[in-house]
Structures are given as structure tokens and as C-alpha cells.
Design a protein around this motif. Structure first.
Motif, PDB file in Angstrom:
ATOM      1  N   ARG A 101       5.971 -15.482  11.059  1.00 14.50           N
ATOM      2  CA  ARG A 101       6.943 -16.503  11.437  1.00 14.50           C
ATOM      3  C   ARG A 101       7.280 -16.375  12.920  1.00 14.50           C
ATOM      4  NH1 ARG A 101      11.359 -19.152   8.452  1.00 14.50           N
ATOM      5  NH2 ARG A 101      10.622 -18.072   6.588  1.00 14.50           N
ATOM      6  N   PRO A 102       7.340 -17.485  13.670  1.00 13.51           N
ATOM      7  CA  PRO A 102       7.661 -17.404  15.098  1.00 13.51           C
ATOM      8  C   PRO A 102       9.010 -16.729  15.345  1.00 13.51           C
ATOM      9  CG  PRO A 102       6.846 -19.590  14.538  1.00 13.51           C
ATOM     10  CD  PRO A 102       7.058 -18.872  13.235  1.00 13.51           C
ATOM     11  N   ARG A 103       9.052 -15.956  16.404  1.00 12.77           N
ATOM     12  CA  ARG A 103      10.278 -15.308  16.886  1.00 12.77           C
ATOM     13  C   ARG A 103      10.857 -14.300  15.891  1.00 12.77           C
ATOM     14  NH1 ARG A 103      10.463 -20.535  18.048  1.00 12.77           N
ATOM     15  NH2 ARG A 103      11.852 -21.020  16.312  1.00 12.77           N
ATOM     16  N   GLN A 104      10.014 -13.792  14.989  1.00  6.34           N
ATOM     17  CA  GLN A 104      10.434 -12.743  14.068  1.00  6.34           C
ATOM     18  C   GLN A 104       9.465 -11.576  14.182  1.00  6.34           C
ATOM     19  OE1 GLN A 104      13.224 -12.774  12.181  1.00  6.34           O
ATOM     20  NE2 GLN A 104      13.737 -14.793  13.017  1.00  6.34           N
ATOM     21  N   THR A 105       9.949 -10.361  13.953  1.00  6.91           N
ATOM     22  CA  THR A 105       9.118  -9.169  13.993  1.00  6.91           C
ATOM     23  C   THR A 105       9.347  -8.358  12.723  1.00  6.91           C
ATOM     24  OG1 THR A 105      10.786  -7.742  15.033  1.00  6.91           O
ATOM     25  CG2 THR A 105       9.403  -9.086  16.511  1.00  6.91           C
ATOM     26  N   PRO A 106       8.384  -7.498  12.358  1.00 13.39           N
ATOM     27  CA  PRO A 106       8.602  -6.633  11.205  1.00 13.39           C
ATOM     28  C   PRO A 106       9.857  -5.781  11.324  1.00 13.39           C
ATOM     29  CG  PRO A 106       6.279  -6.662  11.765  1.00 13.39           C
ATOM     30  CD  PRO A 106       6.992  -7.417  12.859  1.00 13.39           C
ATOM     31  N   GLU A 107      10.146  -5.326  12.529  1.00 14.87           N
ATOM     32  CA  GLU A 107      11.345  -4.496  12.718  1.00 14.87           C
ATOM     33  C   GLU A 107      12.615  -5.273  12.405  1.00 14.87           C
ATOM     34  OE1 GLU A 107       8.014  -2.779  15.087  1.00 14.87           O
ATOM     35  OE2 GLU A 107       8.836  -4.791  14.841  1.00 14.87           O
ATOM     36  N   THR A 108      12.715  -6.510  12.899  1.00 14.35           N
ATOM     37  CA  THR A 108      13.921  -7.296  12.626  1.00 14.35           C
ATOM     38  C   THR A 108      13.980  -7.691  11.150  1.00 14.35           C
ATOM     39  OG1 THR A 108      12.794  -9.354  13.272  1.00 14.35           O
ATOM     40  CG2 THR A 108      14.051  -8.212  14.974  1.00 14.35           C
ATOM     41  N   ALA A 109      12.832  -7.931  10.542  1.00 18.06           N
ATOM     42  CA  ALA A 109      12.826  -8.277   9.116  1.00 18.06           C
ATOM     43  C   ALA A 109      13.345  -7.123   8.274  1.00 18.06           C
ATOM     44  CB  ALA A 109      11.411  -8.665   8.681  1.00 18.06           C
ATOM     45  N   LYS A 144       0.850  -1.187   0.000  1.00 14.66           N
ATOM     46  CA  LYS A 144       0.000   0.000   0.000  1.00 14.66           C
ATOM     47  C   LYS A 144       0.887   1.238   0.000  1.00 14.66           C
ATOM     48  CE  LYS A 144      -4.108  -2.052   2.059  1.00 14.66           C
ATOM     49  NZ  LYS A 144      -4.923  -1.824   0.868  1.00 14.66           N
ATOM     50  N   ALA A 145       0.789   2.013  -1.090  1.00 10.45           N
ATOM     51  CA  ALA A 145       1.748   3.086  -1.339  1.00 10.45           C
ATOM     52  C   ALA A 145       1.728   4.176  -0.271  1.00 10.45           C
ATOM     53  CB  ALA A 145       1.483   3.700  -2.711  1.00 10.45           C
ATOM     54  N   ASP A 146       0.560   4.453   0.333  1.00 14.56           N
ATOM     55  CA  ASP A 146       0.465   5.564   1.275  1.00 14.56           C
ATOM     56  C   ASP A 146       0.728   5.157   2.717  1.00 14.56           C
ATOM     57  OD1 ASP A 146      -0.048   7.490  -0.660  1.00 14.56           O
ATOM     58  OD2 ASP A 146      -2.190   7.033  -0.680  1.00 14.56           O
ATOM     59  N   LEU A 147       0.909   3.856   2.957  1.00 10.86           N
ATOM     60  CA  LEU A 147       1.326   3.414   4.286  1.00 10.86           C
ATOM     61  C   LEU A 147       2.848   3.390   4.359  1.00 10.86           C
ATOM     62  CD1 LEU A 147      -1.084   0.427   5.075  1.00 10.86           C
ATOM     63  CD2 LEU A 147      -1.300   2.821   5.763  1.00 10.86           C
ATOM     64  N   SER A 148       3.366   3.471   5.561  1.00  9.91           N
ATOM     65  CA  SER A 148       4.814   3.371   5.726  1.00  9.91           C
ATOM     66  C   SER A 148       5.261   1.930   5.502  1.00  9.91           C
ATOM     67  CB  SER A 148       5.226   3.822   7.124  1.00  9.91           C
ATOM     68  OG  SER A 148       4.832   2.855   8.094  1.00  9.91           O
ATOM     69  N   ALA A 149       6.568   1.759   5.347  1.00 10.51           N
ATOM     70  CA  ALA A 149       7.113   0.410   5.158  1.00 10.51           C
ATOM     71  C   ALA A 149       6.734  -0.487   6.332  1.00 10.51           C
ATOM     72  CB  ALA A 149       8.632   0.490   5.001  1.00 10.51           C
ATOM     73  N   LEU A 150       6.898   0.015   7.545  1.00 10.32           N
ATOM     74  CA  LEU A 150       6.603  -0.805   8.723  1.00 10.32           C
ATOM     75  C   LEU A 150       5.108  -1.065   8.853  1.00 10.32           C
ATOM     76  CD1 LEU A 150       7.981  -2.214  11.091  1.00 10.32           C
ATOM     77  CD2 LEU A 150       7.658  -0.125  12.439  1.00 10.32           C
ATOM     78  N   GLN A 151       4.279  -0.079   8.550  1.00 17.12           N
ATOM     79  CA  GLN A 151       2.827  -0.280   8.601  1.00 17.12           C
ATOM     80  C   GLN A 151       2.399  -1.364   7.613  1.00 17.12           C
ATOM     81  OE1 GLN A 151       1.641   3.785   7.827  1.00 17.12           O
ATOM     82  NE2 GLN A 151       0.948   4.083   9.940  1.00 17.12           N
ATOM     83  N   ASN A 152       3.008  -1.398   6.432  1.00 17.66           N
ATOM     84  CA  ASN A 152       2.703  -2.446   5.464  1.00 17.66           C
ATOM     85  C   ASN A 152       2.997  -3.820   6.036  1.00 17.66           C
ATOM     86  OD1 ASN A 152       1.971  -2.024   2.363  1.00 17.66           O
ATOM     87  ND2 ASN A 152       2.971  -0.148   3.103  1.00 17.66           N
ATOM     88  N   LEU A 153       4.142  -3.980   6.673  1.00 14.36           N
ATOM     89  CA  LEU A 153       4.501  -5.294   7.218  1.00 14.36           C
ATOM     90  C   LEU A 153       3.558  -5.714   8.337  1.00 14.36           C
ATOM     91  CD1 LEU A 153       8.414  -5.233   7.283  1.00 14.36           C
ATOM     92  CD2 LEU A 153       6.876  -6.187   5.557  1.00 14.36           C
ATOM     93  N   HIS A 154       3.210  -4.787   9.215  1.00 12.18           N
ATOM     94  CA  HIS A 154       2.274  -5.121  10.291  1.00 12.18           C
ATOM     95  C   HIS A 154       0.898  -5.501   9.710  1.00 12.18           C
ATOM     96  CE1 HIS A 154       4.446  -4.420  14.007  1.00 12.18           C
ATOM     97  NE2 HIS A 154       4.957  -3.297  13.507  1.00 12.18           N
ATOM     98  N   TYR A 155       0.467  -4.765   8.694  1.00 13.56           N
ATOM     99  CA  TYR A 155      -0.812  -5.049   8.060  1.00 13.56           C
ATOM    100  C   TYR A 155      -0.819  -6.441   7.427  1.00 13.56           C
ATOM    101  CZ  TYR A 155      -4.573  -4.689   4.592  1.00 13.56           C
ATOM    102  OH  TYR A 155      -5.685  -4.923   3.821  1.00 13.56           O
ATOM    103  N   LEU A 156       0.248  -6.765   6.684  1.00 16.48           N
ATOM    104  CA  LEU A 156       0.314  -8.051   6.006  1.00 16.48           C
ATOM    105  C   LEU A 156       0.461  -9.205   6.997  1.00 16.48           C
ATOM    106  CD1 LEU A 156       2.523  -6.936   3.005  1.00 16.48           C
ATOM    107  CD2 LEU A 156       0.138  -7.671   2.904  1.00 16.48           C
ATOM    108  N   CYS A 157       1.196  -8.986   8.081  1.00 18.23           N
ATOM    109  CA  CYS A 157       1.286 -10.029   9.110  1.00 18.23           C
ATOM    110  C   CYS A 157      -0.076 -10.280   9.754  1.00 18.23           C
ATOM    111  CB  CYS A 157       2.308  -9.630  10.179  1.00 18.23           C
ATOM    112  SG  CYS A 157       4.037  -9.791   9.653  1.00 18.23           S
ATOM    113  N   ALA A 171      11.138  -8.802   2.892  1.00 14.26           N
ATOM    114  CA  ALA A 171      10.910  -8.791   4.344  1.00 14.26           C
ATOM    115  C   ALA A 171       9.584  -9.455   4.671  1.00 14.26           C
ATOM    116  CB  ALA A 171      10.937  -7.354   4.861  1.00 14.26           C
ATOM    117  N   ARG A 172       8.548  -9.158   3.885  1.00 15.01           N
ATOM    118  CA  ARG A 172       7.253  -9.811   4.109  1.00 15.01           C
ATOM    119  C   ARG A 172       7.367 -11.309   3.885  1.00 15.01           C
ATOM    120  NH1 ARG A 172       4.361 -12.210   6.175  1.00 15.01           N
ATOM    121  NH2 ARG A 172       2.328 -12.916   5.475  1.00 15.01           N
ATOM    122  N   GLN A 173       8.108 -11.690   2.846  1.00 12.33           N
ATOM    123  CA  GLN A 173       8.285 -13.112   2.571  1.00 12.33           C
ATOM    124  C   GLN A 173       8.964 -13.796   3.759  1.00 12.33           C
ATOM    125  OE1 GLN A 173       7.027 -13.924  -0.359  1.00 12.33           O
ATOM    126  NE2 GLN A 173       7.478 -16.103  -0.454  1.00 12.33           N
TER     127      GLN A 173
END
Length: 215
Positions: free
Chosen positions: A113-121, A94-107, A149-151
């Protein structure tokens, strides 16, 4: 004496799989499989049907013939959703969301994945410091890294990667190979389409060569 040890079904198997567009064959019939800890490298030039094949396997297109099995079971929609993570040519962000917001949304949509976070990805793919950047401001290579990162965050055991090396420099190509290697080492599997022989991660690999589609 016959071997009586139990066998494990492949993560994904295709039998007599075929697809046509406007009555023109795009690929098939194809028979192939990919096991856990293994990558299937799908090679072919433009028009050979690589992208179409991955879209059929992901359930985005319907095959004309043949079957797809996931762990020996017919690949119904819910099974695909649980077991497949697809990275296509378009980033699906989503172009108008931030990179981190996109990852949280998709998660939130697809799990994590266990023991992984959008920030670490984001750190893993080289986007540390871009967490608050709107996706529309990122370059093509940065969008590809965010897709990677999403993958990485996906809990799905089977990765479908369509030209994952496109828009990446040599460091990015190395990143893709390291991610695939780590995913397979953890028991996952991957199908990877590519034009070039350089795009071969150092893992146990099968090769599926597609011919150019009829004009």
C-alpha cells in the motif's frame, strides 16, 4: 425519462454461484455484490459454507456453477491476484522468519500500500517491539495481528476476511473494525465472515446469511 448517468460496476459480484463437495451442496446458488466503500457481512454457523465461499472467491477452489466478476470483468487469476487480499484461518506465515521479515517477504510477493511500511503496520496492529521475534514464538492472537498487518499493507482494493475476530480480545476486535473502516473510507471493499452479530464494523454493510450445509 430513463436515467442516462453512467453506472459503476461493483467491486465484486457473484451470479448463481454454487459449490458442492462429493456431490453434496455446500452453498448456492448465490447472487450478491459488494461496492466500493461497503462491507458484505457473511453470517452462518459451522458447516454453512462461509470459508468455502471465500476460498472460491479468492480462486483457491473452483465453483461448480455461476460466475464471479471483479469491476464487471470475469475474475481470471491475474485479476484476482491484483484486486483481492485474502486473510484465512491459517496465518500463511513462515514460522522461522521474524515478524518483520515475513511482512517484507509478503510485500515483495504481493505489493505494498502506498505510504505504508511494514514497521508502521506492526505498530498499527499493536506488535511494536516484536519485529525481530520469530513467528513460531508468537501467540495465536499475535499471529492474527501480524496477518492483519499484512492485510493492511496490501494494495488490493477487496479484502476477504475469514473470521478475522477469532483469537482476538476486545481490543483486537476494535482494531479489526477500525482497519476495515479505514480501508472502506479509502475506497476499498470487504467481505467478512463471522458467527456473531457483534462483529459488525461501523460501515455501510450488506448481509449475506448462509444456511447450514446438508449432512
Amino acid at each position: 425519462m430513463p436515467d442516462s448517468r453512467p453506472t459503476t460496476a461493483p467491486v465484486l459480484a457473484a451470479h448463481a454461484l454454487a459449490f458442492s463437495r462429493d456431490d453434496v451442496p455446500v452453498f448456492g446458488p448465490l447472487d450478491f455484490a459488494v461496492d466500493a466503500n461497503e462491507a458484505l457481512l457473511v453470517q452462518g454457523g459451522n458447516g454453512a459454507g462461509k470459508t468455502t465461499l471465500l476460498r472460491v472467491l479468492a480462486g483457491l477452489l473452483r465453483a461448480d456453477a455461476g460466475s464471479v466478476l471483479i469491476h464487471g470483468q470475469p475474475a481470471q487469476h491475474d485479476l484476482r491476484a491484483q484486486h483481492i487480499a485474502y486473510l484465512g484461518h491459517l496465518p500463511g506465515l513462515k514460522a522461522d522468519l521474524s515478524a518483520l521479515q515475513n511482512l517484507h517477504y509478503l510485500c515483495g510477493l504481493h505489493g505494498q500500500r502506498p505510504r505504508q511500511t511494514p514497521e508502521t503496520a506492526m505498530t498499527i496492529v499493536g506488535l511494536a517491539g516484536y519485529q525481530d521475534a520469530p513467528v513460531r514464538t508468537l501467540s495465536a492472537g499475535q499471529k492474527k495481528r501480524l496477518g492483519l498487518a499484512r492485510q493492511w499493507l496490501s494494495p488490493a482494493p477487496l479484502w476477504l476476511l475469514d473470521e478475522p475476530y477469532a483469537n482476538l480480545d476486545l481490543d483486537g476486535i476494535t482494531l479489526v473494525n477500525k482497519m476495515v473502516q479505514a480501508h472502506l473510507h479509502a475506497g476499498g471493499a470487504a467481505l467478512i465472515t463471522t458467527h456473531g452479530a457483534y462483529a459488525a464494523p461501523p460501515v455501510r454493510t450488506r448481509l449475506l446469511a448462509l444456511g447450514k450445509a446438508a449432512a
